[in-house]
Design an enzyme around this catalytic site. Structure first.
Site, PDB file in Angstrom:
ATOM      1  N   GLY A   1       0.824  -1.195   0.000  1.00  0.00           N
ATOM      2  CA  GLY A   1       0.000   0.000   0.000  1.00  0.00           C
ATOM      3  C   GLY A   1       0.866   1.256   0.000  1.00  0.00           C
ATOM      4  N   SER A   2       0.329   2.316   0.574  1.00  0.00           N
ATOM      5  CA  SER A   2       0.932   3.633   0.377  1.00  0.00           C
ATOM      6  C   SER A   2       2.243   3.874   1.104  1.00  0.00           C
ATOM      7  CB  SER A   2      -0.070   4.721   0.760  1.00  0.00           C
ATOM      8  OG  SER A   2      -1.130   4.739  -0.166  1.00  0.00           O
ATOM      9  N   THR A   3       2.637   3.000   2.048  1.00  0.00           N
ATOM     10  CA  THR A   3       3.973   3.156   2.623  1.00  0.00           C
ATOM     11  C   THR A   3       5.033   2.974   1.543  1.00  0.00           C
ATOM     12  OG1 THR A   3       3.798   0.830   3.308  1.00  0.00           O
ATOM     13  CG2 THR A   3       3.418   2.515   4.992  1.00  0.00           C
TER      14      THR A   3
END
Length: 794
Positions: free
Chosen positions: A330-332
């Site tokens: 995801g966005s990490t």
């Protein structure tokens, strides 16, 4: 007749002659030809050899505190011959069932189950051992171990067996041994029980190392057994003045880990609190020193107790998800795209793009807020964790080849090399344009381990170097205390320049510091500057695609930004969010916050405001909770803040508070100023921030949506405005609190303070009438933290 007699004598003489020659030949063969072999065989009969068991080495933390050691244990055995003799010779009727009484009593003590059927099976097993005969049926055996149930029991269990023997002696009116024996031996003992269980692994009752450091360093820990040999007669009695040969045992080495027992405790405590609240499938956290990539703590929930490894809920409890499980991050993962774009000069925070959705390879990719936020800057896109922003940065600007190069250079798609078993390498396997598009925000054909993400963020925190993570500090000779092998930090490669790493860290700081739209704001810590990124990725259901209401929640961050000493990554696999991804920000980020607050104070790391936290003191400065003053007039807001003991910092020329930072409900030190924004950020001038900490300066920059840079550490002594990439850039010069200022600096700070005080007084005198347009801070937080969408979240 005479001839016959002579013939008989001749034959008899020949026979005895041949017999004599045969005996002489045999004697020669035995005494000369086979002498050495026979002496060797005789020596084997005379010689008795005993094994001198090597002591297994200890596993200790970085400060020498014991995590695994050898301890006294006992092995239970029965004597069928003695049991039968007691049973048949005793006059007491209670002895007639002695073998069954022993079986039932020992089964009740040694059972590892509460299931009556399994206990009954154990009773039958022990009865069979208590009545076991020799293989030829000539009599009963004299020593039969009960294994594995009776192997290496602890002192508490031995006490129960001793009490049972006493009870049985009274019942049968017998004295002495009833045929139950406990022999002293050694066992592996973990004094902190569950602490660091996935790091340590365990030693089973048969001495086999399973998982963790016990398995990886088994050969060094095990050592080598020795022998003791002496001569004895045919009855087994040691001969006087016999030759004794001793080959001493070589004890195992001590393995000193990089983990800190206290930080490990902080991590496990915070993890368990969140695990109990959100009930995910599993949770994982890693804490490292980003300058060396030494693992300071690594934990999973659920865990297990290596002292009682047979007691567990599921086989999955033994999985170290930090290295053995891979997820769509995801966005990490956006840190890779961001750092690459900054390195290539492609990220202009003031450039704008239309948010909401974008088409790549004929496929629609969209933001978690599917309608988007209109046309916004790339800086706002970062703060809101816009997928569209990163598709444009990674796919359109960097391009597939360069994007892939950065992904691989940051260490994804290959094992990190940590000294723990079962590490997986993840997956990087993009083929089509749409797959490159989703990879820019960490979904699709990108799977990573949490440790890989930890190492990637550490490269940003330490100035651009990808380091190999390590969990063993050194190997120590357990007898001499001499260090025989060390494991130093190992640089894999430089992934970005120090300047890019610093700038990327400042951008990530605003994700946390911006209390209005920053998706990482729940990781905000009053004492320290924090940089970090949230991530929420939908789970893939095999054969069905992405689940609309099941997620993996992640937060990775480090502090203090000016000199990172601690980096923490937290992952929750499928927490129970009741189908509402808005709650995702409340799962991992608060765990990060709890761990970092306690650990940095324990490590005695100077706070970003210049105060030094200690191991024995927490925050001695008075704490206040920020009230909600949005929608109020300047005078009303100032009055309310002063009643709470807080100082306002007013930005803009408006009459009412539009935004505030920190957010309502945040606990802050009384010395921290509360930023009140009274007009739209566009076109606002940044105030004179001389004398404030860099942390506060960065928060104000975040509120005004202005790009800021910093030189030095400590407090702002001067600031300069400039232009870069078509937007305004403010550069702060910093000096430590204790560093003496020159006269010019002192005069400038004095003049700045007077001007600031005069401005505040003028603003406080503005009219107090007008409508009170209170806005819901809670709604604002939820909107800022949402990361839903069919595929990717923030």
């Amino acid at each position: 007749m005479e001839k016959k007699t002579k013939l008989r004598s001749l034959l008899l003489g020949a026979f005895f002659t041949l017999l004599f020659l045969g005996l002489v030949s045999r004697m020669y063969w035995v005494q000369v030809v086979e002498a050495s072999w026979l002496r060797e065989k005789a020596g084997e009969v005379w010689s008795k050899s005993e094994v001198l068991a090597a002591k297994r080495g200890e596993i200790v933390d970085r400060n020498g505190r014991t995590l695994a050691e050898e301890a006294v244990a006992y092995t239970v055995s029965v004597n069928p011959e003695l049991i039968n003799a007691k049973k048949t010779s005793s006059k007491s009727k209670n002895s007639e069932q002695l073998d069954w009484d022993i079986a039932r009593g020992l089964a009740a003590i040694l059972t590892m189950s509460s299931d009556p059927a399994e206990i009954a099976e154990l009773e039958k097993k022990i009865y069979g051992l208590a009545t076991k005969k020799k293989s030829d049926g000539s009599g009963y055996l004299v020593d039969v171990e009960i294994k594995p149930e009776g192997w290496k029991i602890d002192g508490e269990t031995k006490k129960k067996i001793d009490a049972f023997i006493t009870e049985l002696q009274l019942k049968t009116d017998s004295k002495g041994n009833l045929g139950i024996n406990t022999k002293e031996t050694q066992k592996r003992y973990y004094p902190s029980n569950r602490l660091a269980s996935h790091i340590l692994g365990y030693l089973d009752k048969e001495g086999k190392a399973v998982g963790g450091i016990e398995s990886t360093f088994d050969e060094m820990l095990r050592g080598k057994n020795g022998t003791l040999e002496h001569e004895r007669d045919a009855r087994g009695v040691e001969l006087p003045n016999s030759k004794v040969t001793v080959n001493p045992a070589e004890n195992g080495k001590t393995v000193r880990l990089t983990i800190d027992q206290n930080i490990q405790y902080y991590v496990e405590t915070a993890l368990k609190t969140s695990y109990d609240k959100w009930k995910p499938k599993s949770m994982t956290a890693i804490a490292v020193d980003p300058q060396t990539m030494e693992i300071l703590a690594m934990a999973n929930a659920p865990d297990f107790n290596p002292n009682k490894y047979w007691e567990f809920g599921s086989q999955s409890d033994f999985i170290n998800h930090a290295v053995a499980s891979q997820y769509e991050p995801g966005s990490t993962f956006k840190v890779v795209t961001l750092a690459g774009a900054v390195q290539e000069g492609l990220f202009n925070p003031n450039d704008k793009f239309p948010s909401g959705k974008i088409y790549v390879g004929g496929r629609e990719l969209h933001d978690h807020e599917t309608r988007g936020w209109g046309t916004i800057t790339y800086m706002e896109g970062l703060l809101r964790s816009s997928n569209v922003a990163f598709v444009k940065l990674g796919f359109e600007k960097l391009g597939p080849k360069l994007l892939t190069d950065y992904i691989m250079n940051f260490g994804f798609g290959k094992k990190t090399g940590i000294a723990l078993p079962n590490e997986t390498k993840g997956i990087v396997n993009m083929k089509y344009d749409s797959e490159y598009g989703t990879a820019t925000y960490g979904q699709g054909q990108v799977l990573t381990t949490l440790l890989q993400q930890t190492a990637a963020y550490a490269a940003i925190a330490n100035g651009g170097k990808l380091l190999e993570p390590h969990i063993v500090k050194d190997i120590v000779d357990s007898q001499t205390g001499e260090v025989i092998q060390t494991f130093d930090p190992k640089v894999v490669r430089e992934v970005v320049s120090p300047e890019t790493a610093q700038q990327t860290a400042l951008y990530l700081e605003q994700v946390v510091a911006n209390q209005d739209i920053g998706t990482g704001r729940r990781a905000y810590i009053n004492d320290y500057r924090v940089a970090g990124k949230t991530g929420t990725a939908n789970i893939v259901i095999p054969g069905k695609g992405y689940s609309p209401n099941t997620w993996v929640i992640t937060f990775v961050g480090f502090a203090p930004v000016e000199n990172p000493r601690l980096l923490v990554a937290v992952l929750a696999d499928q927490p129970d969010l009741k189908g509402n991804y808005h709650y995702g920000g409340e799962v991992a980020a608060p765990v990060f916050k709890d761990i970092v607050q306690q650990s940095l104070r324990y490590m005695n790391v100077r706070s970003s405001s210049g105060n030094t936290a200690t191991k024995t003191e927490t925050n001695v400065e008075s704490i206040a909770t920020v009230p909600d003053v949005t929608g109020q007039t300047i005078a009303e807001a100032t009055k309310k803040l002063k009643q709470t003991g807080l100082k306002p910092e007013v930005l803009g020329e408006g009459g009412k508070v539009l935004k505030q930072s920190p957010a309502p409900g945040t606990e802050v030190a009384m010395s921290q100023r509360i930023v009140l924004v009274t007009q739209e950020a566009q076109g606002m001038q940044i105030p004179d921030l001389t004398g404030v900490s860099l942390r506060e300066a960065m928060e104000i920059c975040g509120q005004l949506e202005i790009q800021c840079k910093a030189n030095g550490e400590g407090y702002v002594v001067s600031q300069a405005e400039g232009e870069a990439n078509g937007g305004k850039v403010v550069t702060f010069e910093l000096k430590p609190l204790a560093e003496p200022k020159n006269e010019a600096d002192e005069k400038k700070e004095s003049d700045g303070k007077k001007a600031s005080d005069g401005k505040k007084a003028a603003e406080s005198d503005k009219g107090e009438d007008g409508n009170n347009e209170n806005s819901s801070a809670e709604d604002s937080q939820k909107s800022g933290s949402s990361e839903g969408g069919t595929e990717a979240k923030r």
